[in-house]
Design a protein around this motif. Structure first.
Motif, short mmCIF file in Angstrom:
data_model
loop_
_atom_site.label_atom_id
_atom_site.label_comp_id
_atom_site.label_asym_id
_atom_site.label_seq_id
_atom_site.Cartn_x
_atom_site.Cartn_y
_atom_site.Cartn_z
N TYR A 20 -64.13 32.26 -44.20
CA TYR A 20 -63.10 31.96 -43.21
C TYR A 20 -63.55 32.36 -41.81
CZ TYR A 20 -58.65 32.24 -40.72
OH TYR A 20 -57.64 32.10 -39.79
N GLU A 21 -64.22 33.51 -41.69
CA GLU A 21 -64.68 33.96 -40.38
C GLU A 21 -65.62 32.93 -39.74
OE1 GLU A 21 -63.43 37.50 -42.75
OE2 GLU A 21 -64.59 35.68 -43.15
N GLU A 22 -66.48 32.33 -40.55
CA GLU A 22 -67.39 31.31 -40.01
C GLU A 22 -66.64 30.04 -39.63
OE1 GLU A 22 -71.37 28.79 -41.37
OE2 GLU A 22 -70.86 30.67 -42.41
N LEU A 23 -65.63 29.69 -40.42
CA LEU A 23 -64.81 28.53 -40.08
C LEU A 23 -64.09 28.75 -38.75
CD1 LEU A 23 -63.27 27.74 -43.58
CD2 LEU A 23 -65.00 26.40 -42.36
N LEU A 24 -63.60 29.95 -38.53
CA LEU A 24 -62.97 30.27 -37.25
C LEU A 24 -63.93 30.05 -36.09
CD1 LEU A 24 -60.95 33.57 -37.86
CD2 LEU A 24 -60.01 31.38 -37.13
N ARG A 25 -65.15 30.55 -36.25
CA ARG A 25 -66.12 30.43 -35.16
C ARG A 25 -66.47 28.96 -34.89
NH1 ARG A 25 -68.18 35.14 -37.73
NH2 ARG A 25 -69.64 33.91 -38.98
N LYS A 26 -66.68 28.19 -35.95
CA LYS A 26 -67.13 26.81 -35.79
C LYS A 26 -66.01 25.87 -35.36
CE LYS A 26 -71.06 26.83 -38.99
NZ LYS A 26 -71.61 26.23 -40.24
N LEU A 27 -64.83 26.03 -35.94
CA LEU A 27 -63.76 25.05 -35.75
C LEU A 27 -62.77 25.41 -34.64
CD1 LEU A 27 -62.93 24.25 -39.50
CD2 LEU A 27 -64.58 23.13 -37.98
N VAL A 28 -62.74 26.68 -34.25
CA VAL A 28 -61.76 27.11 -33.25
C VAL A 28 -62.45 27.75 -32.04
CG1 VAL A 28 -59.69 28.48 -32.81
CG2 VAL A 28 -60.04 27.46 -35.06
N ASP A 29 -63.18 28.82 -32.28
CA ASP A 29 -63.76 29.57 -31.16
C ASP A 29 -64.72 28.71 -30.33
OD1 ASP A 29 -62.37 31.61 -32.32
OD2 ASP A 29 -64.11 32.77 -32.95
N ALA A 30 -65.62 28.00 -31.00
CA ALA A 30 -66.62 27.22 -30.27
C ALA A 30 -66.01 26.08 -29.45
CB ALA A 30 -67.69 26.70 -31.22
N PRO A 31 -65.19 25.21 -30.06
CA PRO A 31 -64.64 24.10 -29.27
C PRO A 31 -63.71 24.54 -28.14
CG PRO A 31 -63.73 24.08 -31.49
CD PRO A 31 -64.85 25.07 -31.50
N LEU A 32 -63.04 25.67 -28.29
CA LEU A 32 -62.11 26.13 -27.26
C LEU A 32 -62.74 27.19 -26.34
CD1 LEU A 32 -58.75 26.30 -29.25
CD2 LEU A 32 -59.66 24.44 -27.84
N GLY A 68 -53.01 19.99 -28.96
CA GLY A 68 -53.55 19.09 -29.97
C GLY A 68 -55.00 18.69 -29.77
N ARG A 69 -55.79 19.55 -29.13
CA ARG A 69 -57.17 19.19 -28.83
C ARG A 69 -58.12 19.33 -30.02
NH1 ARG A 69 -58.75 22.82 -24.00
NH2 ARG A 69 -60.80 22.32 -24.87
N LEU A 70 -57.69 19.99 -31.09
CA LEU A 70 -58.60 20.27 -32.19
C LEU A 70 -58.60 19.20 -33.28
CD1 LEU A 70 -57.97 24.10 -32.58
CD2 LEU A 70 -59.94 22.99 -31.52
N TYR A 71 -57.63 18.31 -33.25
CA TYR A 71 -57.53 17.29 -34.30
C TYR A 71 -56.78 16.09 -33.75
CZ TYR A 71 -54.06 20.99 -34.75
OH TYR A 71 -53.17 22.00 -34.48
N GLY A 72 -56.78 15.01 -34.53
CA GLY A 72 -56.23 13.74 -34.06
C GLY A 72 -54.72 13.67 -34.04
N ARG A 73 -54.22 12.55 -33.49
CA ARG A 73 -52.78 12.40 -33.28
C ARG A 73 -51.99 12.37 -34.58
NH1 ARG A 73 -52.50 7.42 -29.15
NH2 ARG A 73 -54.30 6.80 -30.43
N ASP A 74 -52.58 11.85 -35.64
CA ASP A 74 -51.85 11.82 -36.91
C ASP A 74 -51.56 13.23 -37.41
OD1 ASP A 74 -51.89 9.08 -36.87
OD2 ASP A 74 -53.54 8.87 -38.31
N VAL A 75 -52.53 14.13 -37.28
CA VAL A 75 -52.33 15.51 -37.71
C VAL A 75 -51.35 16.22 -36.77
CG1 VAL A 75 -53.45 17.74 -38.11
CG2 VAL A 75 -54.58 15.62 -38.83
N VAL A 76 -51.47 15.96 -35.48
CA VAL A 76 -50.52 16.54 -34.52
C VAL A 76 -49.09 16.13 -34.86
CG1 VAL A 76 -49.76 16.52 -32.11
CG2 VAL A 76 -52.20 16.73 -32.65
N ARG A 77 -48.91 14.87 -35.22
CA ARG A 77 -47.58 14.37 -35.57
C ARG A 77 -47.05 15.11 -36.80
NH1 ARG A 77 -48.53 9.52 -34.28
NH2 ARG A 77 -49.58 9.00 -36.24
#
Length: 393
Positions: free
Chosen positions: A214-226, A290-299
Motif C-alpha cells: 500500500y505504501e508503494e501504491l500511495l507513492r506511485k498513484l497519489v504522491d507522485a502525480p500530485l 478529480g485529477r487522479l481519475y476519469g469523469r466516470d469514476v468522479v461521477r
C-alpha cells in the motif's frame, strides 16, 4: 472514559484514545453557525483564530492555508511548539488523522479507473481470508462507510494492547483480526456508520489486486502525480522535523505534548499518514478536483448519501466515496476531516479543485470530548470556507 484510570499519568492523553481512534456516533450535520456569521476578511479571520487559541482550553496552535487559483494566503495563531514558542508553518509536518482515508480512497479509485479493481468487488473475491460473514461487503460500501464492518479500534483486545504500551508496533495488515470473530453490524449497504475498519480493508483490497504494498501504491498513484514531497506513511511514533506539536488540552492541567505518544502502525491506512499543510493543500485540490481519475469514476465518487465525517465538517455534511460534501451558507466544498491525539484536521476544495482550504488545529476536538468547542470550530471553518469561495481579503 475508563482508560483514564488505567494509564500512567504521563500518558494522560491516551485516556481518550478510544474517542480519537474509534468511529464514534457521527455528530449532527446541520448548520454549524454559532451565534451567526462573522465577516470573512483576513483581519476578521485572524481575530477568530486568535480568540479560539486564547480561549480557556483552546488549542495551542492553528494554521490555515487558503488557495484561490494561484493565490495563496496563510493565517496562523498560537504556536507550533509551546516549549520554543515558534509559530506554525506550512511546511511543518503533522499527523493528518482520518484525512488519510481520502488517500486510501484515492488509491482505490485510481485502481478502479485503471480497471484493476471494481467498485462492486467483494471482500470474498479480493480478501478470502477475512470472515465469510463479511464476504458480501463491496469496495463501494467500504468507501462510503455502509459496510457494517465492526470497528477494530473499539475492540477490547486492541485497546488492551494500546493501554499496555501506546507505542506498541502493530501488524498493520492484521488489524482486522481484532474483530474477526464479530458479525457485521448491519446488512451491507443498508445504513451509514463511520468505521476505521473500512479503510484498512480498502488498502488490503488494493494490495491484493496489485500485489504491491500500500505504501508503494500511495507513492506511485497519489504522491507522485500530485507532487507531494513531504507526505509519508510511517510505522513508528516519531515525527520528522520540523513538526506541529500536538497537545492534549484538559484544563486545569497543563497542556501535554502528545505528538509522539502513539504508533502510527495502529491506524495505518485509516489515519497514520504524516504530511504538511502545504502538501495537504496540493492533495485536496487534486483529489476533490478529480485529477487522479476519469469523469466516470468522479461521477461514482460523488453519489451522495446521508452521513458525516468524524468530526463533522462545516455546514451540512453528506458522504461520497472517501470524500464528503460540505454545504455551507456560501456554497459547496468537498473534502474530509480527521481526529488524532493532538490534532484536528479539515481539508476541502471546490469540485473543480481551484479553491481550497487546509485547516489544522493542534489539539483534539470532537463531539464526544467538547461539543461546544467543536460547534465553534465548525463555525470558524465555515467562515474560512466563505473567504475562499467569495475571495474576501
Amino acid at each position: 472514559m475508563p482508560l483514564r484510570h488505567t494509564l500512567r499519568p504521563r500518558l494522560r492523553a491516551v485516556s481518550v484514545v478510544a474517542v480519537c481512534l474509534s468511529a464514534l456516533a457521527p455528530a449532527a450535520v446541520g448548520n454549524a453557525a454559532d451565534g451567526g456569521a462573522e465577516p470573512a476578511g483576513d483581519h476578521a479571520l485572524q481575530q477568530q483564530i486568535d480568540r479560539f487559541v486564547r480561549s480557556p482550553g483552546g488549542p495551542p496552535g492553528v494554521i490555515a492555508v487558503l488557495r484561490r487559483g494561484k493565490e495563496s494566503r496563510v493565517l496562523r495563531a498560537g504556536v507550533a511548539d509551546l516549549r520554543t514558542g515558534r509559530p506554525p508553518r506550512a511546511d511543518d509536518h503533522m499527523r493528518i488523522a482520518s484525512t488519510a482515508k481520502a488517500f486510501s480512497g484515492a488509491v482505490a479509485l485510481t485502481l478502479v479507473d485503471h480497471r484493476a479493481l471494481r467498485l462492486d468487488d467483494t471482500l470474498r473475491k479480493r480478501l478470502p481470508r477475512l470472515p465469510e460473514a463479511w464476504g458480501d461487503v463491496t469496495l463501494r460500501q467500504l468507501l462510503n462507510h455502509t459496510s457494517g464492518l465492526p470497528d477494530f479500534s473499539e475492540a477490547p483486545g486492541f485497546l488492551k494492547e494500546l493501554r499496555a504500551d501506546p507505542r506498541h508496533h502493530f501488524d498493520s495488515r492484521r488489524l482486522l483480526d481484532y474483530v474477526a470473530d464479530e458479525p457485521l453490524r448491519f446488512t451491507p449497504g443498508s445504513r451509514y456508520l463511520y468505521s476505521n475498519s473500512d479503510n484498512i480493508a480498502v488498502a488490503l483490497m488494493a494490495e491484493a489486486a496489485t500485489r504491491t504494498p500500500y505504501e508503494e501504491l500511495l507513492r506511485k498513484l497519489v504522491d507522485a502525480p500530485l507532487r507531494l514531497r513531504a507526505t509519508s506513511l510511517p510505522q513508528g511514533y516519531r515525527l520528522p522535523e520540523p513538526y506541529l506539536h500536538g497537545y492534549d488540552v484538559d484544563p486545569p492541567a497543563p497542556a501535554e505534548d502528545v505528538s509522539e505518544i502513539l504508533s502510527a502502525s495502529g491506524v495505518w491506512a485509516s489515519g497514520g499518514i504524516v504530511s504538511t499543510p502545504a502538501d495537504m493543500t496540493r492533495f485536496v485540490r487534486g483529489y476533490a478536483g478529480g485529477r487522479l481519475y476519469g469523469r466516470d469514476v468522479v461521477r461514482e465518487q460523488r453519489q451522495w448519501i446521508e452521513g458525516a465525517s468524524e468530526p463533522a465538517g462545516p455546514g451540512r455534511n453528506t458522504a461520497g466515496l472517501a470524500i464528503f460534501r460540505y454545504e455551507t451558507r456560501c456554497g459547496v466544498v468537498l473534502g474530509h476531516t480527521g481526529n488524532f491525539p493532538g490534532y484536528t484536521q479539515l481539508i476541502a476544495a471546490t469540485p473543480d479543485g481551484r479553491r481550497s482550504l487546509t485547516f489544522s488545529v493542534t489539539s483534539q476536538i470532537n463531539e464526544s470530548r467538547d461539543a461546544p468547542r467543536l460547534r465553534k470550530l465548525r463555525a470558524i471553518q465555515e467562515n474560512f470556507v466563505c473567504a475562499v469561495l467569495r475571495g474576501d481579503h
